[in-house]
Scaffold this motif. Structure first.
Motif, PDB file in Angstrom:
ATOM      1  N   MET A  17      -5.541   1.972   7.284  1.00 31.35           N
ATOM      2  CA  MET A  17      -5.611   0.700   6.569  1.00 31.35           C
ATOM      3  C   MET A  17      -5.156  -0.459   7.440  1.00 31.35           C
ATOM      4  SD  MET A  17      -4.311   1.706   2.739  1.00 31.35           S
ATOM      5  CE  MET A  17      -5.581   1.414   1.513  1.00 31.35           C
ATOM      6  N   GLU A  18      -4.072  -0.294   8.128  1.00 30.87           N
ATOM      7  CA  GLU A  18      -3.537  -1.394   8.925  1.00 30.87           C
ATOM      8  C   GLU A  18      -3.978  -1.339  10.381  1.00 30.87           C
ATOM      9  OE1 GLU A  18      -1.938  -4.069   7.753  1.00 30.87           O
ATOM     10  OE2 GLU A  18      -2.424  -3.206   5.812  1.00 30.87           O
ATOM     11  N   GLY A  19      -4.624  -0.266  10.785  1.00 30.00           N
ATOM     12  CA  GLY A  19      -5.237  -0.225  12.097  1.00 30.00           C
ATOM     13  C   GLY A  19      -4.304   0.012  13.263  1.00 30.00           C
TER      14      GLY A  19
ATOM     15  N   ALA B  24       1.862   7.185   3.902  1.00 26.97           N
ATOM     16  CA  ALA B  24       2.402   6.216   4.855  1.00 26.97           C
ATOM     17  C   ALA B  24       1.614   6.252   6.160  1.00 26.97           C
ATOM     18  CB  ALA B  24       3.883   6.504   5.109  1.00 26.97           C
ATOM     19  N   ALA B  25       1.267   7.434   6.610  1.00 26.06           N
ATOM     20  CA  ALA B  25       0.504   7.547   7.856  1.00 26.06           C
ATOM     21  C   ALA B  25      -0.879   6.916   7.699  1.00 26.06           C
ATOM     22  CB  ALA B  25       0.377   9.016   8.260  1.00 26.06           C
ATOM     23  N   LEU B  26      -1.533   7.179   6.589  1.00 27.66           N
ATOM     24  CA  LEU B  26      -2.868   6.617   6.379  1.00 27.66           C
ATOM     25  C   LEU B  26      -2.823   5.099   6.215  1.00 27.66           C
ATOM     26  CD1 LEU B  26      -4.458   9.296   4.020  1.00 27.66           C
ATOM     27  CD2 LEU B  26      -5.113   8.765   6.365  1.00 27.66           C
ATOM     28  N   VAL B  27      -1.785   4.605   5.573  1.00 34.76           N
ATOM     29  CA  VAL B  27      -1.657   3.151   5.426  1.00 34.76           C
ATOM     30  C   VAL B  27      -1.569   2.503   6.801  1.00 34.76           C
ATOM     31  CG1 VAL B  27      -0.080   1.313   4.687  1.00 34.76           C
ATOM     32  CG2 VAL B  27      -0.684   3.152   3.105  1.00 34.76           C
TER      33      VAL B  27
ATOM     34  N   ARG C 264       0.819  -1.205   0.000  1.00 33.66           N
ATOM     35  CA  ARG C 264       0.000   0.000   0.000  1.00 33.66           C
ATOM     36  C   ARG C 264       0.856   1.261   0.000  1.00 33.66           C
ATOM     37  NH1 ARG C 264      -2.986  -2.427  -2.261  1.00 33.66           N
ATOM     38  NH2 ARG C 264      -4.989  -3.291  -1.591  1.00 33.66           N
ATOM     39  N   THR C 265       2.032   1.187   0.562  1.00 35.84           N
ATOM     40  CA  THR C 265       2.902   2.370   0.562  1.00 35.84           C
ATOM     41  C   THR C 265       3.515   2.597  -0.814  1.00 35.84           C
ATOM     42  OG1 THR C 265       3.434   1.981   2.891  1.00 35.84           O
ATOM     43  CG2 THR C 265       4.891   3.466   1.680  1.00 35.84           C
TER      44      THR C 265
END
Lengths: 244, 228
Positions: free
Chosen positions: B156-158, B149-152, B39-40
């Motif tokens: 996304m990864e919790g 990266a922060a949103l992933v 995702r990154t």
């Protein structure tokens, strides 16, 4: 509540839900897993090779000035062995691993706070060597090559020459005369390609005059794959399949 | 019966010279590390490169791990940083000549995540939410690397914001800010999706995880932990 750009909380929440629904659920693909396994095998081989180097406890801080070149040369003390043997040969001890990392390590940061990304094939980093010494560890010792080990300090001292224009012919001849006893030297020079596999034969060559490494895959019914990577290239410079 | 070694024990064994310890440690977490890398980076090829870079770096610098954080946090940090390094390097090389094998590579136009919208590995994903997911990933690719990266990590990864901050090596407030700004930009790109009927009842945010329990023990996080 609003976001930094004035976005409402509901909108932020909706975006968050969209992102959550788009997370990667797939496991590591098999081809990537195989590639990582190969790379890990090479790392273990690299470390095991250097683990055989003679090491000397660092007793005095003045030794910090030891140059990378000296340390790298010392790691070449080990005898040449085929990669497959290295992989199956378990680690030889703590001291060795330190020497191995010193010999082959790229830029290595001293703290887990500084977990920067990988520079897997970068040039050896003298600072990394010093970091280890700061920790009271071990460094590669006497740089004089141990001739009884059968290794040479320069993997390319007797290297076969390969020209891009005649690579297939040159490499075919190389296969017939391959001397795999250079793995340690290549590892010490940071020129052991990540693509190396346990059953490869590894040979130092000069590719158009540049120090390089040839990986000779096991011969199969369709021929024999050969990868040649110049030490200053990130990826294989040549990929060939030699006719059976 | 002996319990399996902890992550920290495996890492210590690796540093001590155990040739199998690192493989076992990395194998435990590689699916999750892959998800973060994918995702990154946005496409499988670059994600594989980033993950391999990270694995090599972690193997070699394991001795520098001081135990100030969970081993998984450290591993994730190495992966994220390796990916960000590659993204930065790619931007530097943007003016370089095209590679010879361009035709063999997956489409990469439109940013790092463009390739991720290519064929998912799981056929179920093709059926369920394929189009929406592609839209989201394409929009995600347009964000600055640090916001993505922060949103992933968080959305996304919790990961809890605090854990993401440790992984990214920045303050919690910075992570919250990046997440909030990133969501706001995504909201602009995905405005039509946000107004679709039924969206509010869509999938909930992924559960975050206690740092000590990563990656196997999920925990739901409260809104205040998610950032933004």
């Amino acid at each position: 509540m609003t976001g930094h750009d004035g976005t409402g909380h509901d909108e932020q929440e909706l975006v968050r839900r969209l992102l959550a629904a788009s997370r990667a659920e797939e496991p590591l693909p098999p081809d990537v897993a195989a590639r990582l396994d190969d790379a890990l095998a090479a790392l273990v081989a690299e470390r095991t090779v250097s683990a055989g180097a003679s090491v000397t406890p660092l007793s005095r801080r003045r030794r910090r000035v030891v140059s990378w070149a000296v340390a790298a040369a010392a790691a070449v003390v080990v005898g040449g062995v085929a990669v497959g043997q290295l992989v199956s040969n378990s680690g030889e001890g703590d001291a060795g691993s330190t020497a191995a990392d010193s010999a082959a390590g790229p830029s290595v940061l001293a703290s887990d706070d500084a977990g920067a990304g990988g520079l897997p094939e970068a040039a050896p980093d003298p600072d990394a060597q010093e970091d280890r010494e700061d920790g009271g560890g071990l460094v590669a010792g006497d740089p004089q090559p141990d001739r009884s080990g059968g290794a040479t300090t320069d993997p390319w001292a007797r290297a076969s020459r390969v020209a891009t224009a005649t690579a297939e012919r040159d490499l075919a001849a190389l296969v017939a005369t391959a001397d795999p006893g250079v793995v340690a030297g290549l590892a010490a020079q940071g020129c052991l390609p990540r693509e190396v596999r346990p059953d490869d034969t590894v040979v130092a060559v000069l590719l158009d005059g540049r120090p390089a490494t040839a990986l000779l895959r096991p011969a199969g019914p369709r021929g024999q794959r050969v990868l040649v990577r110049a030490c200053d290239d990130e990826r294989p410079t040549l990929r060939l399949r030699l006719a059976p | 019966m002996t319990s399996p070694p902890t992550d920290a024990e495996l890492l210590a064994a690796h540093v001590a010279g155990d040739p199998h310890a690192f493989g076992e440690l990395f194998g435990r977490h590689r699916d999750r590390l892959w998800a973060v890398a994918l995702r990154t980076m946005g496409n499988p090829e670059d994600a594989a490169d980033g993950l391999q870079d990270a694995m090599v770096a972690a193997f070699r610098r394991a001795g520098s791990f001081r135990g100030d954080s969970a081993v998984t946090t450290w591993l994730h940090r190495v992966v994220v940083n390796a990916c960000l390094d590659r993204l930065r390097a790619a931007k530097v090389r943007a003016a370089d000549p095209l590679p010879d094998d361009l035709d063999q590579r997956r489409p990469a136009a439109g940013g790092p995540a463009a390739g991720a919208s290519a064929q998912p590995a799981d056929p179920a994903d093709v059926v369920v939410g394929h189009e929406r997911r592609d839209r989201v990933l394409a929009a995600l690719a347009r964000l600055p690397d640090e916001q993505r990266a922060a949103l992933v990590l968080v959305d996304m990864e919790g990961y809890p914001v605090a854990e993401a901050a440790r992984i990214l090596g920045c303050a919690e407030g910075t992570v919250k800010s990046r997440c909030s700004r990133g969501r706001s930009r995504l909201a602009q790109h995905l405005a039509d999706l946000l107004t679709e009927p039924g969206n509010p009842a869509g999938p909930p945010p992924v559960p975050s995880r206690e740092p000590s329990a990563l990656p196997t023990e999920p925990r739901r996080h409260g809104p205040e932990e998610v950032g933004g």
